[in-house]
Design a protein around this motif. Structure first.
Motif, PDB file in Angstrom:
ATOM      1  N   ASN A 123       0.810  -1.219   0.000  1.00 47.39           N
ATOM      2  CA  ASN A 123       0.000   0.000   0.000  1.00 47.39           C
ATOM      3  C   ASN A 123       0.845   1.271   0.000  1.00 47.39           C
ATOM      4  O   ASN A 123       0.328   2.358   0.192  1.00 47.39           O
ATOM      5  N   THR A 124       2.155   1.164  -0.245  1.00 46.79           N
ATOM      6  CA  THR A 124       3.035   2.332  -0.265  1.00 46.79           C
ATOM      7  C   THR A 124       2.736   3.192  -1.485  1.00 46.79           C
ATOM      8  O   THR A 124       2.746   2.710  -2.612  1.00 46.79           O
ATOM      9  N   ASN A 125       2.456   4.476  -1.248  1.00 51.43           N
ATOM     10  CA  ASN A 125       2.209   5.417  -2.337  1.00 51.43           C
ATOM     11  C   ASN A 125       3.557   5.954  -2.807  1.00 51.43           C
ATOM     12  O   ASN A 125       4.294   6.553  -2.038  1.00 51.43           O
ATOM     13  N   THR A 126       3.880   5.742  -4.070  1.00 52.86           N
ATOM     14  CA  THR A 126       5.166   6.184  -4.606  1.00 52.86           C
ATOM     15  C   THR A 126       4.999   7.343  -5.577  1.00 52.86           C
ATOM     16  O   THR A 126       5.814   7.541  -6.466  1.00 52.86           O
ATOM     17  N   THR A 127       3.940   8.125  -5.387  1.00 51.06           N
ATOM     18  CA  THR A 127       3.672   9.289  -6.219  1.00 51.06           C
ATOM     19  C   THR A 127       4.364  10.501  -5.621  1.00 51.06           C
ATOM     20  O   THR A 127       4.368  10.672  -4.401  1.00 51.06           O
ATOM     21  N   TYR A 128       4.930  11.364  -6.479  1.00 49.23           N
ATOM     22  CA  TYR A 128       5.590  12.570  -5.983  1.00 49.23           C
ATOM     23  C   TYR A 128       4.596  13.465  -5.263  1.00 49.23           C
ATOM     24  O   TYR A 128       4.846  13.958  -4.187  1.00 49.23           O
ATOM     25  N   SER A 129       3.451  13.680  -5.866  1.00 51.94           N
ATOM     26  CA  SER A 129       2.419  14.521  -5.273  1.00 51.94           C
ATOM     27  C   SER A 129       1.186  13.664  -5.036  1.00 51.94           C
ATOM     28  O   SER A 129       0.741  12.941  -5.917  1.00 51.94           O
ATOM     29  N   ASN A 130       0.632  13.738  -3.854  1.00 51.29           N
ATOM     30  CA  ASN A 130      -0.525  12.910  -3.509  1.00 51.29           C
ATOM     31  C   ASN A 130      -1.847  13.523  -3.955  1.00 51.29           C
ATOM     32  O   ASN A 130      -2.901  13.079  -3.532  1.00 51.29           O
ATOM     33  N   LEU A 131      -1.819  14.562  -4.795  1.00 50.18           N
ATOM     34  CA  LEU A 131      -3.047  15.266  -5.131  1.00 50.18           C
ATOM     35  C   LEU A 131      -4.001  14.458  -6.012  1.00 50.18           C
ATOM     36  O   LEU A 131      -5.150  14.272  -5.672  1.00 50.18           O
ATOM     37  N   LYS A 132      -3.543  13.985  -7.179  1.00 50.41           N
ATOM     38  CA  LYS A 132      -4.449  13.356  -8.133  1.00 50.41           C
ATOM     39  C   LYS A 132      -4.147  11.885  -8.388  1.00 50.41           C
ATOM     40  O   LYS A 132      -5.053  11.100  -8.596  1.00 50.41           O
ATOM     41  N   LEU A 133      -2.885  11.537  -8.422  1.00 55.73           N
ATOM     42  CA  LEU A 133      -2.483  10.198  -8.830  1.00 55.73           C
ATOM     43  C   LEU A 133      -2.014   9.381  -7.639  1.00 55.73           C
ATOM     44  O   LEU A 133      -1.613   9.923  -6.621  1.00 55.73           O
ATOM     45  N   LYS A 134      -2.057   8.069  -7.797  1.00 57.53           N
ATOM     46  CA  LYS A 134      -1.459   7.174  -6.809  1.00 57.53           C
ATOM     47  C   LYS A 134      -0.770   6.055  -7.571  1.00 57.53           C
ATOM     48  O   LYS A 134      -1.415   5.301  -8.286  1.00 57.53           O
ATOM     49  N   PHE A 135       0.550   6.010  -7.450  1.00 54.43           N
ATOM     50  CA  PHE A 135       1.320   4.957  -8.099  1.00 54.43           C
ATOM     51  C   PHE A 135       1.732   3.928  -7.059  1.00 54.43           C
ATOM     52  O   PHE A 135       1.916   4.244  -5.889  1.00 54.43           O
ATOM     53  N   SER A 136       1.880   2.708  -7.510  1.00 53.46           N
ATOM     54  CA  SER A 136       2.310   1.609  -6.647  1.00 53.46           C
ATOM     55  C   SER A 136       3.558   0.970  -7.238  1.00 53.46           C
ATOM     56  O   SER A 136       3.558  -0.194  -7.611  1.00 53.46           O
ATOM     57  N   ASP A 137       4.632   1.756  -7.340  1.00 56.96           N
ATOM     58  CA  ASP A 137       5.908   1.202  -7.785  1.00 56.96           C
ATOM     59  C   ASP A 137       6.421   0.285  -6.679  1.00 56.96           C
ATOM     60  O   ASP A 137       6.160   0.520  -5.500  1.00 56.96           O
ATOM     61  N   ASN A 138       7.148  -0.742  -7.061  1.00 57.64           N
ATOM     62  CA  ASN A 138       7.645  -1.662  -6.051  1.00 57.64           C
ATOM     63  C   ASN A 138       8.836  -2.429  -6.594  1.00 57.64           C
ATOM     64  O   ASN A 138       9.153  -2.349  -7.784  1.00 57.64           O
ATOM     65  N   ILE A 139       9.479  -3.150  -5.713  1.00 53.88           N
ATOM     66  CA  ILE A 139      10.580  -4.043  -6.042  1.00 53.88           C
ATOM     67  C   ILE A 139      10.170  -5.421  -5.544  1.00 53.88           C
ATOM     68  O   ILE A 139       9.911  -5.593  -4.355  1.00 53.88           O
ATOM     69  N   PHE A 140      10.079  -6.377  -6.454  1.00 57.28           N
ATOM     70  CA  PHE A 140       9.782  -7.756  -6.075  1.00 57.28           C
ATOM     71  C   PHE A 140      11.063  -8.564  -6.199  1.00 57.28           C
ATOM     72  O   PHE A 140      11.845  -8.352  -7.125  1.00 57.28           O
ATOM     73  N   VAL A 141      11.294  -9.474  -5.266  1.00 58.18           N
ATOM     74  CA  VAL A 141      12.527 -10.263  -5.264  1.00 58.18           C
ATOM     75  C   VAL A 141      12.204 -11.742  -5.131  1.00 58.18           C
ATOM     76  O   VAL A 141      11.180 -12.122  -4.565  1.00 58.18           O
ATOM     77  N   ASN A 142      13.110 -12.571  -5.661  1.00 54.89           N
ATOM     78  CA  ASN A 142      12.958 -14.009  -5.462  1.00 54.89           C
ATOM     79  C   ASN A 142      13.595 -14.393  -4.128  1.00 54.89           C
ATOM     80  O   ASN A 142      14.185 -13.558  -3.433  1.00 54.89           O
ATOM     81  N   VAL A 143      13.480 -15.648  -3.759  1.00 49.42           N
ATOM     82  CA  VAL A 143      13.969 -16.125  -2.460  1.00 49.42           C
ATOM     83  C   VAL A 143      15.475 -15.914  -2.330  1.00 49.42           C
ATOM     84  O   VAL A 143      15.973 -15.530  -1.270  1.00 49.42           O
ATOM     85  N   ILE A 144      16.208 -16.130  -3.401  1.00 47.01           N
ATOM     86  CA  ILE A 144      17.666 -15.985  -3.363  1.00 47.01           C
ATOM     87  C   ILE A 144      18.049 -14.528  -3.122  1.00 47.01           C
ATOM     88  O   ILE A 144      18.913 -14.222  -2.302  1.00 47.01           O
ATOM     89  N   ALA A 145      17.400 -13.599  -3.816  1.00 46.72           N
ATOM     90  CA  ALA A 145      17.707 -12.175  -3.635  1.00 46.72           C
ATOM     91  C   ALA A 145      17.332 -11.704  -2.236  1.00 46.72           C
ATOM     92  O   ALA A 145      18.005 -10.843  -1.667  1.00 46.72           O
ATOM     93  N   ARG A 146      16.282 -12.254  -1.658  1.00 49.38           N
ATOM     94  CA  ARG A 146      15.844 -11.864  -0.315  1.00 49.38           C
ATOM     95  C   ARG A 146      16.963 -12.080   0.703  1.00 49.38           C
ATOM     96  O   ARG A 146      17.103 -11.315   1.655  1.00 49.38           O
ATOM     97  N   THR A 147      17.797 -13.093   0.509  1.00 50.92           N
ATOM     98  CA  THR A 147      18.880 -13.369   1.460  1.00 50.92           C
ATOM     99  C   THR A 147      19.973 -12.307   1.416  1.00 50.92           C
ATOM    100  O   THR A 147      20.764 -12.213   2.347  1.00 50.92           O
ATOM    101  N   TYR A 148      20.036 -11.513   0.352  1.00 55.26           N
ATOM    102  CA  TYR A 148      21.040 -10.456   0.239  1.00 55.26           C
ATOM    103  C   TYR A 148      20.518  -9.099   0.708  1.00 55.26           C
ATOM    104  O   TYR A 148      21.277  -8.150   0.787  1.00 55.26           O
ATOM    105  N   LEU A 149      19.227  -8.979   0.987  1.00 57.42           N
ATOM    106  CA  LEU A 149      18.664  -7.694   1.385  1.00 57.42           C
ATOM    107  C   LEU A 149      18.787  -7.496   2.890  1.00 57.42           C
ATOM    108  O   LEU A 149      18.631  -8.435   3.661  1.00 57.42           O
TER     109      LEU A 149
END
Length: 157
Positions: free
Chosen positions: A84-110
């Motif tokens: 539910n993280t809003n990644t929009t610069y301005s919260n006035l009109k738009l709501k973007f849901s940009d995200n980073i998805f990782v596999n199990v292997i990448a999760r171990t490096y985060l």
């Protein structure tokens, strides 16, 4: 950075690159999936099933409103940011849901540390309505911290 290929899956544009950081090979797939993105296509499934750490970056705003249902379509990839993280610069009109998805292997490096950059994204020469000083993009950049173990020639840390 090694660009593996520009994928064209049906009419969707994606970019797949690999970074070599110390002894870690990190695969990054950048997408902007529409609502009917072919997550089960052979090309996407081949990338998701790799043994390398995988980061899937993109704007997931066009997916269904229930992002939990969409995660199942990404076949086991886990979101780094809360859905539910809003990644929009301005919260006035738009709501973007940009995200980073990782596999199990990448999760171990985060490290679990991530953020959304919201400052320093404007410039005086960019219009902002009838004024100046607008944002470069309505999307805010995302970041996550990756822990890399440094291995010497003997294979020891």
């Amino acid at each position: 950075m090694k660009q593996i290929t520009d994928l064209s899956i049906e009419s969707y544009s994606t970019c797949l690159v690999q970074y070599q950081i110390s002894s870690l090979t990190l695969t990054i797939l950048n997408v902007q999936p529409p609502q009917k993105f072919p997550w089960d296509s052979p090309q996407i499934q081949e990338i998701i099933d790799r043994e390398d750490p995988l980061l899937l970056l993109g704007d997931f705003s066009n997916l269904t409103n229930d992002l939990n249902g969409s995660i199942n379509k990404i076949n086991g990839l886990e979101a780094v940011l809360p859905l539910n993280t809003n990644t929009t610069y301005s919260n006035l009109k738009l709501k973007f849901s940009d995200n980073i998805f990782v596999n199990v292997i990448a999760r171990t490096y985060l490290t679990g540390i991530w953020g959304v950059v919201r400052q320093g994204l404007t410039h005086l020469a960019i219009p902002n309505g009838w004024n100046w000083g607008g944002p470069v993009s309505p999307h805010c950049p995302l970041w996550t911290e990756v822990y890399i173990r440094r291995v010497n020639e003997n294979g020891k840390l």
